[in-house]
Design a protein around this motif. Sequence first.
Motif, PDB file in Angstrom:
ATOM      1  N   UNK A 220      31.232  55.695  45.390  1.00  0.00           N
ATOM      2  CA  UNK A 220      32.680  55.448  45.314  1.00  0.00           C
ATOM      3  C   UNK A 220      33.019  53.998  44.966  1.00  0.00           C
ATOM      4  N   UNK A 221      31.963  53.171  44.700  1.00  0.00           N
ATOM      5  CA  UNK A 221      32.197  51.779  44.288  1.00  0.00           C
ATOM      6  C   UNK A 221      31.548  51.456  42.942  1.00  0.00           C
ATOM      7  N   UNK A 222      31.014  52.454  42.277  1.00  0.00           N
ATOM      8  CA  UNK A 222      30.307  52.212  41.020  1.00  0.00           C
ATOM      9  C   UNK A 222      31.204  51.627  39.941  1.00  0.00           C
ATOM     10  N   UNK A 223      32.505  51.858  40.055  1.00  0.00           N
ATOM     11  CA  UNK A 223      33.422  51.316  39.044  1.00  0.00           C
ATOM     12  C   UNK A 223      33.635  49.809  39.186  1.00  0.00           C
ATOM     13  N   UNK A 224      33.195  49.227  40.311  1.00  0.00           N
ATOM     14  CA  UNK A 224      33.340  47.776  40.523  1.00  0.00           C
ATOM     15  C   UNK A 224      32.158  47.083  39.848  1.00  0.00           C
ATOM     16  N   UNK A 225      32.280  46.854  38.586  1.00  0.00           N
ATOM     17  CA  UNK A 225      31.215  46.221  37.805  1.00  0.00           C
ATOM     18  C   UNK A 225      31.470  44.729  37.664  1.00  0.00           C
ATOM     19  N   UNK A 226      30.439  44.001  37.328  1.00  0.00           N
ATOM     20  CA  UNK A 226      30.587  42.551  37.122  1.00  0.00           C
ATOM     21  C   UNK A 226      31.464  42.237  35.919  1.00  0.00           C
ATOM     22  N   UNK A 227      31.463  43.136  34.946  1.00  0.00           N
ATOM     23  CA  UNK A 227      32.334  42.947  33.787  1.00  0.00           C
ATOM     24  C   UNK A 227      33.799  43.000  34.204  1.00  0.00           C
ATOM     25  N   UNK A 228      34.145  43.971  35.075  1.00  0.00           N
ATOM     26  CA  UNK A 228      35.518  44.080  35.558  1.00  0.00           C
ATOM     27  C   UNK A 228      35.895  42.870  36.422  1.00  0.00           C
ATOM     28  N   UNK A 229      34.958  42.448  37.272  1.00  0.00           N
ATOM     29  CA  UNK A 229      35.228  41.292  38.140  1.00  0.00           C
ATOM     30  C   UNK A 229      35.496  40.046  37.313  1.00  0.00           C
ATOM     31  N   UNK A 230      34.722  39.821  36.273  1.00  0.00           N
ATOM     32  CA  UNK A 230      34.948  38.670  35.396  1.00  0.00           C
ATOM     33  C   UNK A 230      36.330  38.736  34.748  1.00  0.00           C
ATOM     34  N   UNK A 231      36.758  39.924  34.352  1.00  0.00           N
ATOM     35  CA  UNK A 231      38.074  40.075  33.727  1.00  0.00           C
ATOM     36  C   UNK A 231      39.194  39.737  34.707  1.00  0.00           C
ATOM     37  N   UNK A 232      39.061  40.194  35.947  1.00  0.00           N
ATOM     38  CA  UNK A 232      40.075  39.889  36.961  1.00  0.00           C
ATOM     39  C   UNK A 232      40.086  38.390  37.285  1.00  0.00           C
ATOM     40  N   UNK A 233      38.913  37.782  37.328  1.00  0.00           N
ATOM     41  CA  UNK A 233      38.846  36.338  37.584  1.00  0.00           C
ATOM     42  C   UNK A 233      39.503  35.543  36.463  1.00  0.00           C
ATOM     43  N   UNK A 234      39.254  35.950  35.243  1.00  0.00           N
ATOM     44  CA  UNK A 234      39.866  35.268  34.097  1.00  0.00           C
ATOM     45  C   UNK A 234      41.381  35.373  34.145  1.00  0.00           C
ATOM     46  N   UNK A 235      41.870  36.552  34.555  1.00  0.00           N
ATOM     47  CA  UNK A 235      43.314  36.733  34.669  1.00  0.00           C
ATOM     48  C   UNK A 235      43.897  35.807  35.734  1.00  0.00           C
ATOM     49  N   UNK A 236      43.225  35.717  36.899  1.00  0.00           N
ATOM     50  CA  UNK A 236      43.722  34.860  37.983  1.00  0.00           C
ATOM     51  C   UNK A 236      43.719  33.391  37.575  1.00  0.00           C
ATOM     52  N   UNK A 237      42.639  32.945  36.931  1.00  0.00           N
ATOM     53  CA  UNK A 237      42.536  31.539  36.530  1.00  0.00           C
ATOM     54  C   UNK A 237      43.586  31.192  35.481  1.00  0.00           C
ATOM     55  N   UNK A 238      43.745  32.061  34.490  1.00  0.00           N
ATOM     56  CA  UNK A 238      44.703  31.774  33.415  1.00  0.00           C
ATOM     57  C   UNK A 238      46.133  31.707  33.936  1.00  0.00           C
ATOM     58  N   UNK A 239      46.475  32.558  34.906  1.00  0.00           N
ATOM     59  CA  UNK A 239      47.841  32.564  35.443  1.00  0.00           C
ATOM     60  C   UNK A 239      48.071  31.383  36.378  1.00  0.00           C
TER      61      UNK A 239
END
Length: 750
Positions: A220-239
């Motif tokens: 139930x956590x397989x969708x939490x990939x490092x690729x997704x985490x990097x995308x969310x981090x980039x969004x937080x940093x840019x904002x």
Amino acid sequence: MAALAYTLGKREINHYFSVRSAKVLALAAVLLLAGCHLASRRYRGNDSCEYLLSSGRFLGEKVWQPHSCMMHKYKYNEAKNCLVDKHIAFIGDSRIRQLFYSFVKIINPQFKEEGNKHENIPFEDKIASVKVDFLWHPEVNGSMKQCIKVWTEDSVAKPHVVVAGAATWSIKIHNGSNEALSQYKMNITSIAPLLEKLAKTSDVYWVLQDPVYEDLLSENRKMITNEKIDAYNEAAVSVLNSSTRNSKSHVKMFSVSKLIAQETIMESLDGLHLPESSRETSAMILMNVYCNKILKPVDGSCCQPRPPLTLMQKLAACFFTLSIVGYLIFYIIHRNAHRKNKPCTDLESGEEKKNIINTPVSPLEILLQSLCKLGLIMAYFYMCDRANLFMKENKFYTHSTFFIPIIYILVLGVFYNENTKETKVLNREQTDEWKGWMQLVILIYHISGASTFLPVYMHVRVLVAAYLFQTGYGHFSYFWIKGDFGIHRVCQVLFRLNFLVVVLCIVMDRPYQFYYFVPLVTVWFMVIYVTLALWPQIIQKKANGSCFWHFGLLLKLAFLLLCICFLAYSQGAFEKIFSLWPLSKCFELKGNVYEWWFRWRLDRYTYSIWASSCKNKAECNELHPSVSVVQILAFILIRNIPGYARSVYSSFFAWFGKISLELFTCQYHIWLAADTRGILVLIPGNPMLNIIVSTFIFVCVAHEISQITNDLAQIIIPKDNSSLLKRLACIAAFFCGLLILSSIQDKSRY
């Protein structure tokens, strides 16, 4: 052939690389490195907090080293002292909850991780008035926004520190969809102005998401990939970084946990949450970010501002500046006069006519030149350990960092050997050699952090005490053979021992007792001098062939031993003596003389030993003064019984032995850092090259200071007794003024 090649090799090295050329190279290296660091500070900023929050590396498996600065390991009493009447809030998901638990355990190690996972968790220490809350907001949404918005209102009490972050919950419940990422970006955009407003009154940190170990994640956590985490981090940093248009964002990015997690996430139990040691590191980083500027620990240089200049430091800066200007004026005038008196050529005969005979260098020129050099060297000391220009890093002990350099210097010491001028026991070349190799071992012991390894610690205790034994033996031999108890000899010795330390006490704003070895050597010299100088004065000429005089000397030494034993076991009497003003100003450290009593008592017979039967430092320190004379006598016998051993010595070790006192004192600030707690970093990113360059500069500086001290000793301590007494009166007045200024300075601090 081998001996010939060896001799020619040494001559070749000495021909192309002299001490003078080494010092010129060291000066060029200092100027180049200072310029590079200054440019780097201007380009990257001078805020070591940014380095602490964003970069670093592991030393070994569990010791985290921030880039360019030192991180203090806070104990619970220090943490409580820092956080008195403070409120800290953690907002986010289960990873932030982990960070909350680790942070609270610094304050209260007995705090247990219990309670409903999906609810708020409070913590309060009523004695210290510390309040730490975890607020369960696993998504960046309206609920988190409302929580933050309340704190931005003027009438509401605000947390002093806010630590927030969330993303993995959103990835999980929305199955990693792109729409969820877009919504996350919109939500954090709406929260950003509130965080920015709150950051003007509180310390606000946004924790970027750590990577996961995908192989261990449950279904139930397989969708939490490092690729997704990097995308969310980039969004937080840019904002968050663009939330303010005209200035830099006040919200600090806590991105260092990503680097920590990259090295340790494989040890995770579920692939999502970090192992306990890693989150403890992140929590300690948060503690350093907030508390270093409040408590200002010596070994916590991250986030610490440069200490303000004291009155004595300002006066010292003015004095050295005037000395440099005075020497430059003197040099220009002298050079112009020299040009006028240059030899001229007779046009008829073609021969040169000299108008003036070369005159020796005047004492005034030597004085000004020495003070000029000393001023520049002290500026380097200040830049290294007070001005935050150069970087500092923590020590980390491994067996290789201690024993490999020991083997290396041993090989060099064997390579450089020469015949001695005399073959008597403990001749001058031999004692210089002994001091040299011991000093090099002690230096390696300090920079490698080997004090954490008990066997090495106890062996080094032997070396320190053996150095004291040599000092006592040398002074005793001089008085015994020469019979010179004159004031000139005493003043010369005291000046050479203490000149550098007194200057450093003023320039580096440290008490005299901080440089504990010099007070030890000074006190034991005075003990030996007073013992032998008091009536009846017993010297070799009188004692030859007379048992009576030898018996008198034994009585003196026995009485001295009795006094030493009494003071060693009577702490109260010892402290009463050394707590009297002005002795207290010299021997107090942190407001009392206990440290001086401990150091003096530890080496009260001028020797120590590694006791193999002891299990901890306290036990070892109690045992070794009683039996360690065997170790020192054994070395003397082994070194001197074979005739060949007395006829050769290592010139490499002897060279270092001649500047051993300067090496020991200078290491505090220009080789080590943070008053010996860390390591000076001149060249970041390359530990081996950094050690080579910093060591080279350090040795050159120590050698130059030794020469400066010798030159000044000849000028300041004249042989004429009447002139000497006048200068001693001036020196006494200077020290009285220094003590008065020190007392005023201490009162102003409190």
